[in-house]
Design a protein around this motif. Structure first.
Motif, PDB file in Angstrom:
ATOM      1  N   PHE A  47      12.815   0.051   7.668  1.00  0.00           N
ATOM      2  CA  PHE A  47      11.909  -1.088   7.617  1.00  0.00           C
ATOM      3  C   PHE A  47      10.987  -1.102   8.830  1.00  0.00           C
ATOM      4  O   PHE A  47       9.774  -1.301   8.714  1.00  0.00           O
ATOM      5  N   LEU A  48      11.544  -0.877   9.989  1.00  0.00           N
ATOM      6  CA  LEU A  48      10.747  -0.870  11.221  1.00  0.00           C
ATOM      7  C   LEU A  48       9.795   0.325  11.251  1.00  0.00           C
ATOM      8  O   LEU A  48       8.620   0.192  11.598  1.00  0.00           O
ATOM      9  N   ALA A  49      10.295   1.493  10.881  1.00  0.00           N
ATOM     10  CA  ALA A  49       9.461   2.694  10.906  1.00  0.00           C
ATOM     11  C   ALA A  49       8.342   2.624   9.874  1.00  0.00           C
ATOM     12  O   ALA A  49       7.233   3.118  10.109  1.00  0.00           O
ATOM     13  N   SER A  50       8.600   2.003   8.749  1.00  0.00           N
ATOM     14  CA  SER A  50       7.619   1.948   7.666  1.00  0.00           C
ATOM     15  C   SER A  50       6.589   0.841   7.861  1.00  0.00           C
ATOM     16  O   SER A  50       5.576   0.814   7.152  1.00  0.00           O
ATOM     17  N   GLY A  51       6.848  -0.065   8.770  1.00  0.00           N
ATOM     18  CA  GLY A  51       5.864  -1.101   9.076  1.00  0.00           C
ATOM     19  C   GLY A  51       5.624  -2.097   7.962  1.00  0.00           C
ATOM     20  O   GLY A  51       4.519  -2.629   7.833  1.00  0.00           O
ATOM     21  N   CYS A  52       6.653  -2.389   7.165  1.00  0.00           N
ATOM     22  CA  CYS A  52       6.480  -3.318   6.047  1.00  0.00           C
ATOM     23  C   CYS A  52       5.952  -4.676   6.514  1.00  0.00           C
ATOM     24  O   CYS A  52       5.072  -5.270   5.876  1.00  0.00           O
ATOM     25  N   MET A 107       7.597   5.014  -4.050  1.00  0.00           N
ATOM     26  CA  MET A 107       7.427   6.462  -4.006  1.00  0.00           C
ATOM     27  C   MET A 107       6.509   7.030  -5.090  1.00  0.00           C
ATOM     28  O   MET A 107       6.073   8.179  -4.991  1.00  0.00           O
ATOM     29  N   ARG A 108       6.207   6.229  -6.109  1.00  0.00           N
ATOM     30  CA  ARG A 108       5.342   6.707  -7.190  1.00  0.00           C
ATOM     31  C   ARG A 108       4.157   5.778  -7.442  1.00  0.00           C
ATOM     32  O   ARG A 108       3.258   6.114  -8.208  1.00  0.00           O
ATOM     33  N   SER A 125       1.888   8.144   1.062  1.00  0.00           N
ATOM     34  CA  SER A 125       2.697   8.590   2.201  1.00  0.00           C
ATOM     35  C   SER A 125       4.183   8.467   1.884  1.00  0.00           C
ATOM     36  O   SER A 125       4.965   9.389   2.123  1.00  0.00           O
ATOM     37  N   TYR A 126       4.575   7.329   1.320  1.00  0.00           N
ATOM     38  CA  TYR A 126       5.993   7.086   1.041  1.00  0.00           C
ATOM     39  C   TYR A 126       6.562   8.067   0.024  1.00  0.00           C
ATOM     40  O   TYR A 126       7.778   8.239  -0.054  1.00  0.00           O
ATOM     41  N   THR A 127       5.696   8.717  -0.762  1.00  0.00           N
ATOM     42  CA  THR A 127       6.207   9.667  -1.740  1.00  0.00           C
ATOM     43  C   THR A 127       6.911  10.842  -1.064  1.00  0.00           C
ATOM     44  O   THR A 127       7.708  11.545  -1.687  1.00  0.00           O
TER      45      THR A 127
END
Length: 294
Positions: A47-52, A107-108, A125-127
């Motif tokens: 969560f922290l790394a992805s910057g949600c 992811m899609r 990016s998340y993919t």
């Protein structure tokens, strides 16, 4: 003339069917989610790394970064996109989503209703992320406070509001290939995963083409601000001269080498990334310097 007309009609039908097939939303195989069990504790790091929270927290001063009610506006040449409510509220957030639906969205870029999400959502990016990390993220996000604020509809004009056309955009710009390649060290590889997949640094720091796809030839070399005001600075290329220490310290504290302070959206990014372990920030720094050599 009839054979020619029939031939043209046949070609039109074939072209239409082919286009419909190519632009269809494509979900992950169901077996991907079926084999995963999310770990909420591990998901906090994702969560922290992805910057949600950077995009989805409320827009009021002092907003709770764990209350993901959305509302932030993102202006682009295609229209204005609004961050949706992704709190665990079952009616206005994602509280009634299954883990599989969450993985497909992230992811899609496919909604639970089977439609394309607009690529203002950085699923390109998340993919590249590890599905286990996304399952952990789902588990963590379901522990956050729910909020019943309705999501605001995007303000996107025709023809850019046609979601089916996003399928063609995905064909052109969505893939799982790493941009920075070669004989990377273990630290650089870790940094690549954090920067390219989770933190999605390129989504802001890389220029885009006419259709909004990232220009991979100018990776991380800065970009016009989509709002039309100013420019997002480079973190690679000849104009970027920071050391690994400078980068890591900036991600941890928000202070530049010249003792300026991060502001705007970057301040929110650092509020999240700065909570990662120091070796992870060092890995991102190592990756960024390696990207400059690509």
């Amino acid at each position: 003339m009839k054979p020619a007309v029939y031939g043209l009609l046949a070609l039109a039908v074939i072209g239409g069917v082919t286009g419909w097939f190519i632009t269809r939303p494509t979900a992950l195989p169901s077996t991907v989610s079926d084999r995963l069990t999310g770990d909420a504790e591990a998901g906090e790091r994702v969560f922290l790394a992805s910057g949600c929270a950077s995009c989805h927290m409320g827009t009021d001063d002092g907003a709770d970064p764990k209350l993901l009610l959305g509302g932030a506006a993102f202006q682009t040449q295609f229209g204005t996109f609004y961050a949706p409510n992704i709190s665990p509220d079952p009616d206005h957030g994602i509280g009634d989503w299954s883990q599989a639906q969450f993985l497909n969205a992230v992811m899609r870029g496919v909604s639970p209703e089977g439609q394309h999400y607009f690529p203002a959502f950085p699923y390109t990016s998340y993919t590249k992320a590890d599905p286990q990390d996304m399952a952990d993220l789902y588990a963590y996000m379901m522990t956050l406070p729910a909020d019943a604020t309705p999501s605001r509809a995007h303000d996107v004009a025709f023809p850019f509001d046609i979601r089916r056309s996003v399928g063609l955009w995905k064909v052109l710009y969505m893939n799982r290939d790493w941009v920075v390649t070669g004989d990377l060290t273990e630290q650089e590889t870790q940094g690549r995963y954090l920067a390219e997949a989770l933190a999605h640094c390129a989504e802001c720091h890389t220029p885009r083409g006419a259709l909004g796809g990232l220009d991979r030839a100018a990776w991380l070399e800065g970009a016009p601000n989509p709002s039309g005001s100013g420019r997002i600075p480079p973190i690679s290329g000849a104009d970027f001269t920071w050391s690994a220490f400078d980068i890591s310290a900036y991600l941890e504290t928000g202070f530049t080498p010249s003792f300026d302070v991060a502001g705007g959206s970057m301040a929110k990014v650092i509020a999240n990334l700065g909570q990662l372990e120091k070796p992870e920030l060092d890995a991102i720094a190592a990756y960024i310097l390696r990207a400059a050599q690509q």
